[in-house]
Design an enzyme around this catalytic site. Structure first.
Site, PDB file in Angstrom:
ATOM      1  N   MET A  30      66.858 -91.703   0.242  1.00  0.00           N
ATOM      2  CA  MET A  30      66.627 -91.663   1.688  1.00  0.00           C
ATOM      3  C   MET A  30      66.150 -93.028   2.187  1.00  0.00           C
ATOM      4  O   MET A  30      65.674 -93.141   3.322  1.00  0.00           O
ATOM      5  CB  MET A  30      65.613 -90.581   2.049  1.00  0.00           C
ATOM      6  CG  MET A  30      66.118 -89.183   1.682  1.00  0.00           C
ATOM      7  SD  MET A  30      65.359 -87.875   2.637  1.00  0.00           S
ATOM      8  CE  MET A  30      63.649 -88.071   2.199  1.00  0.00           C
ATOM      9  N   GLY A  31      66.245 -94.049   1.330  1.00  0.00           N
ATOM     10  CA  GLY A  31      65.878 -95.387   1.765  1.00  0.00           C
ATOM     11  C   GLY A  31      64.383 -95.644   1.718  1.00  0.00           C
ATOM     12  O   GLY A  31      63.649 -94.905   1.076  1.00  0.00           O
ATOM     13  N   LEU A  33      63.272 -98.215   0.206  1.00  0.00           N
ATOM     14  CA  LEU A  33      63.367 -98.295  -1.255  1.00  0.00           C
ATOM     15  C   LEU A  33      62.158 -98.965  -1.882  1.00  0.00           C
ATOM     16  O   LEU A  33      61.610 -99.933  -1.346  1.00  0.00           O
ATOM     17  CB  LEU A  33      64.650 -99.038  -1.643  1.00  0.00           C
ATOM     18  CG  LEU A  33      65.948 -98.379  -1.151  1.00  0.00           C
ATOM     19  CD1 LEU A  33      67.163 -99.199  -1.597  1.00  0.00           C
ATOM     20  CD2 LEU A  33      66.085 -96.944  -1.649  1.00  0.00           C
ATOM     21  N   GLU A  35      60.088 -99.396  -6.102  1.00  0.00           N
ATOM     22  CA  GLU A  35      60.434 -99.599  -7.517  1.00  0.00           C
ATOM     23  C   GLU A  35      60.946 -98.332  -8.203  1.00  0.00           C
ATOM     24  O   GLU A  35      61.668 -98.412  -9.187  1.00  0.00           O
ATOM     25  CB  GLU A  35      59.244-100.174  -8.267  1.00  0.00           C
ATOM     26  CG  GLU A  35      59.075-101.648  -7.982  1.00  0.00           C
ATOM     27  CD  GLU A  35      57.828-102.218  -8.639  1.00  0.00           C
ATOM     28  OE1 GLU A  35      57.535-101.855  -9.782  1.00  0.00           O
ATOM     29  OE2 GLU A  35      57.154-103.013  -7.975  1.00  0.00           O
ATOM     30  N   HIS A  37      63.002 -96.122  -6.842  1.00  0.00           N
ATOM     31  CA  HIS A  37      64.441 -96.112  -6.569  1.00  0.00           C
ATOM     32  C   HIS A  37      65.161 -97.180  -7.411  1.00  0.00           C
ATOM     33  O   HIS A  37      66.244 -96.937  -7.938  1.00  0.00           O
ATOM     34  CB  HIS A  37      64.716 -96.418  -5.092  1.00  0.00           C
ATOM     35  CG  HIS A  37      64.143 -95.420  -4.128  1.00  0.00           C
ATOM     36  ND1 HIS A  37      63.157 -95.745  -3.224  1.00  0.00           N
ATOM     37  CD2 HIS A  37      64.414 -94.115  -3.915  1.00  0.00           C
ATOM     38  CE1 HIS A  37      62.861 -94.683  -2.489  1.00  0.00           C
ATOM     39  NE2 HIS A  37      63.600 -93.673  -2.886  1.00  0.00           N
ATOM     40  N   GLN A  62      67.590 -81.488   5.422  1.00  0.00           N
ATOM     41  CA  GLN A  62      66.611 -81.113   4.401  1.00  0.00           C
ATOM     42  C   GLN A  62      65.179 -81.181   4.915  1.00  0.00           C
ATOM     43  O   GLN A  62      64.239 -80.972   4.164  1.00  0.00           O
ATOM     44  CB  GLN A  62      66.786 -81.956   3.133  1.00  0.00           C
ATOM     45  CG  GLN A  62      66.413 -83.416   3.265  1.00  0.00           C
ATOM     46  CD  GLN A  62      66.810 -84.204   2.031  1.00  0.00           C
ATOM     47  OE1 GLN A  62      67.991 -84.413   1.745  1.00  0.00           O
ATOM     48  NE2 GLN A  62      65.821 -84.643   1.270  1.00  0.00           N
ATOM     49  N   LYS A 151      60.442 -87.606 -10.498  1.00  0.00           N
ATOM     50  CA  LYS A 151      59.451 -87.448  -9.423  1.00  0.00           C
ATOM     51  C   LYS A 151      59.695 -86.159  -8.638  1.00  0.00           C
ATOM     52  O   LYS A 151      58.760 -85.459  -8.281  1.00  0.00           O
ATOM     53  CB  LYS A 151      59.538 -88.668  -8.503  1.00  0.00           C
ATOM     54  CG  LYS A 151      58.851 -88.545  -7.172  1.00  0.00           C
ATOM     55  CD  LYS A 151      57.405 -88.857  -7.318  1.00  0.00           C
ATOM     56  CE  LYS A 151      56.566 -88.584  -6.082  1.00  0.00           C
ATOM     57  NZ  LYS A 151      57.225 -88.532  -4.821  1.00  0.00           N
ATOM     58  N   SER A 188      58.202 -93.246  -0.868  1.00  0.00           N
ATOM     59  CA  SER A 188      58.356 -93.866   0.458  1.00  0.00           C
ATOM     60  C   SER A 188      57.247 -93.368   1.375  1.00  0.00           C
ATOM     61  O   SER A 188      56.830 -94.075   2.297  1.00  0.00           O
ATOM     62  CB  SER A 188      59.719 -93.511   1.047  1.00  0.00           C
ATOM     63  OG  SER A 188      60.741 -93.883   0.149  1.00  0.00           O
TER      64      SER A 188
HETATM   65  P1  AMP Z   1      63.980 -90.205  -1.976  1.00  0.00           P
HETATM   66  O1  AMP Z   1      64.423 -91.465  -1.342  1.00  0.00           O
HETATM   67  O2  AMP Z   1      62.502 -89.978  -1.922  1.00  0.00           O
HETATM   68  O3  AMP Z   1      64.782 -89.003  -1.553  1.00  0.00           O
HETATM   69  O4  AMP Z   1      64.284 -90.364  -3.525  1.00  0.00           O
HETATM   70  C1  AMP Z   1      65.555 -90.715  -3.981  1.00  0.00           C
HETATM   71  C2  AMP Z   1      65.585 -90.612  -5.484  1.00  0.00           C
HETATM   72  O5  AMP Z   1      64.594 -91.487  -6.037  1.00  0.00           O
HETATM   73  C3  AMP Z   1      65.255 -89.213  -6.008  1.00  0.00           C
HETATM   74  O6  AMP Z   1      66.088 -88.916  -7.113  1.00  0.00           O
HETATM   75  C4  AMP Z   1      63.809 -89.348  -6.412  1.00  0.00           C
HETATM   76  O7  AMP Z   1      63.418 -88.435  -7.418  1.00  0.00           O
HETATM   77  C5  AMP Z   1      63.775 -90.774  -6.927  1.00  0.00           C
HETATM   78  N1  AMP Z   1      62.407 -91.282  -6.902  1.00  0.00           N
HETATM   79  C6  AMP Z   1      61.551 -91.287  -5.852  1.00  0.00           C
HETATM   80  N2  AMP Z   1      60.353 -91.777  -6.216  1.00  0.00           N
HETATM   81  C7  AMP Z   1      60.447 -92.084  -7.529  1.00  0.00           C
HETATM   82  C8  AMP Z   1      59.543 -92.618  -8.504  1.00  0.00           C
HETATM   83  N3  AMP Z   1      58.298 -92.929  -8.196  1.00  0.00           N
HETATM   84  N4  AMP Z   1      59.998 -92.789  -9.741  1.00  0.00           N
HETATM   85  C9  AMP Z   1      61.275 -92.477 -10.093  1.00  0.00           C
HETATM   86  N5  AMP Z   1      62.173 -91.980  -9.237  1.00  0.00           N
HETATM   87  C10 AMP Z   1      61.772 -91.774  -7.970  1.00  0.00           C
END
Ligand code: AMP
Length: 280
Positions: A30-31, A33, A35, A37, A62, A151, A188
């Site tokens: 979802m941007g 971004l 570490e 991501h 969502q 996560k 994020s």
């Molecule tokens: P989001 O942008 O929050 O929807 O996350 C996108 C992807 O990044 C998802 O697969 C999350 O599980 C992964 N992600 C988010 N935060 C972390 C983190 N701290 N460590 C590893 N992967 C992450």
């Protein structure tokens, strides 16, 4: 690095890459971004992807009506720079309008076996939105594999099930949680936290560490530990949403904390809902 806004153009490009024998990895985000991501992009690279497609889309379907869709951080320019530096070969910035027709009416729904508890129980419709957008992204990018983060443990479990049950021809890779030096899981949504809330938030990773240590000494009844953990989070200034111990594959609650069990936590620091988890 290529940039796509139009789903159709991305789909044509990705199909041509597959036809040319390229190995495609998809990293849905979802941007905003961070570490965490970027570690998913690194995992895709390590697995030998020729093309790494990062999607950046704050997916409206969502989010619940009272959730943070409108204020969710968005910074396409910074995200593109981070993706390029991390080795992504394509970035996809769709708009809600080009992802969802005004009369969009078909959804990808998990029946509740995996999505009826934890975040799914507290965020009605959340996983319907997640599964639908991820299925669309699979169809748009023809990936050999897609990388998700541990996560969002429940999300990764549901997506794996979706791939199995719907016969998507791809592999799901789950990468470990990236944390700040303090232990706080990168998110994020951490950008919303005040200094005091950030301090309170440390209780999440601390609680997981403590439970991991205890479990290493041998199995223990969960109920008392669940209560203790709940109280520890509340004492740190969080408003606890759930503290659960579940089977790693089925997400069914367990009575005993033991090796291999997953503990999942959700709590509010002020208005910010944070989640964290650990495999014992
Ligand atoms: P989001 O942008 O929050 O929807 O996350 C996108 C992807 O990044 C998802 O697969 C999350 O599980 C992964 N992600 C988010 N935060 C972390 C983190 N701290 N460590 C590893 N992967 C992450």
């Amino acid at each position: 690095m290529k940039t796509f806004n139009d789903p159709k153009k991305l789909q044509r490009w990705a199909a041509a890459q597959r036809l040319a024998g390229k190995k495609i990895a998809l990293v849905p985000t979802m941007g905003a971004l961070h570490e965490g991501h970027l570690s998913l992009i690194a995992a895709a690279k390590k697995k030998g992807a020729d093309e790494i497609v990062v999607s950046v889309f704050v997916n409206p379907t969502q989010f619940g009506p009272k959730e943070d869709y409108a204020q969710y951080p968005r910074d396409h320019k910074a995200d593109a720079a981070k993706c390029r530096a991390a080795g992504a070969t394509a970035i996809f910035f769709p708009t809600p309008e080009n992802m969802y027709a005004p009369d969009h009416s078909v959804w990808m729904v998990e029946d509740g076996a995996l999505s009826g508890s934890l975040c799914g129980a507290r965020r009605p419709g959340h996983f319907r939105g997640v599964c639908t957008v991820v299925a669309k992204l699979f169809n748009l990018t023809h990936p050999n594999f897609a990388v998700f983060g541990q996560k969002d443990y429940q999300q990764a479990t549901i997506i794996r099930r979706m791939v199995r049950d719907m016969n998507f021809d791809l592999e799901i890779v789950v990468a470990p949680i990236v944390r700040e030096p303090s232990g706080l899981a990168r998110s994020s949504r951490n950008a919303y936290l005040s200094d005091a809330e950030r301090e309170s938030a440390l209780a999440l990773s601390r609680a997981l560490q403590k439970l991991k240590k205890l479990t290493a000494e041998g199995p223990r009844p969960w109920k008392a530990l669940q209560r203790e953990t709940w109280i520890a989070l509340d004492r740190a200034g969080l408003r606890t949403d759930y503290v659960e111990a579940v089977n790693a594959d089925t997400l069914a609650p367990v009575r005993k904390l033991d090796k291999g069990v997953v503990v999942l936590l959700a709590a509010y620091a002020g208005k910010t809902r944070l989640i964290d988890n650990a495999v014992m």
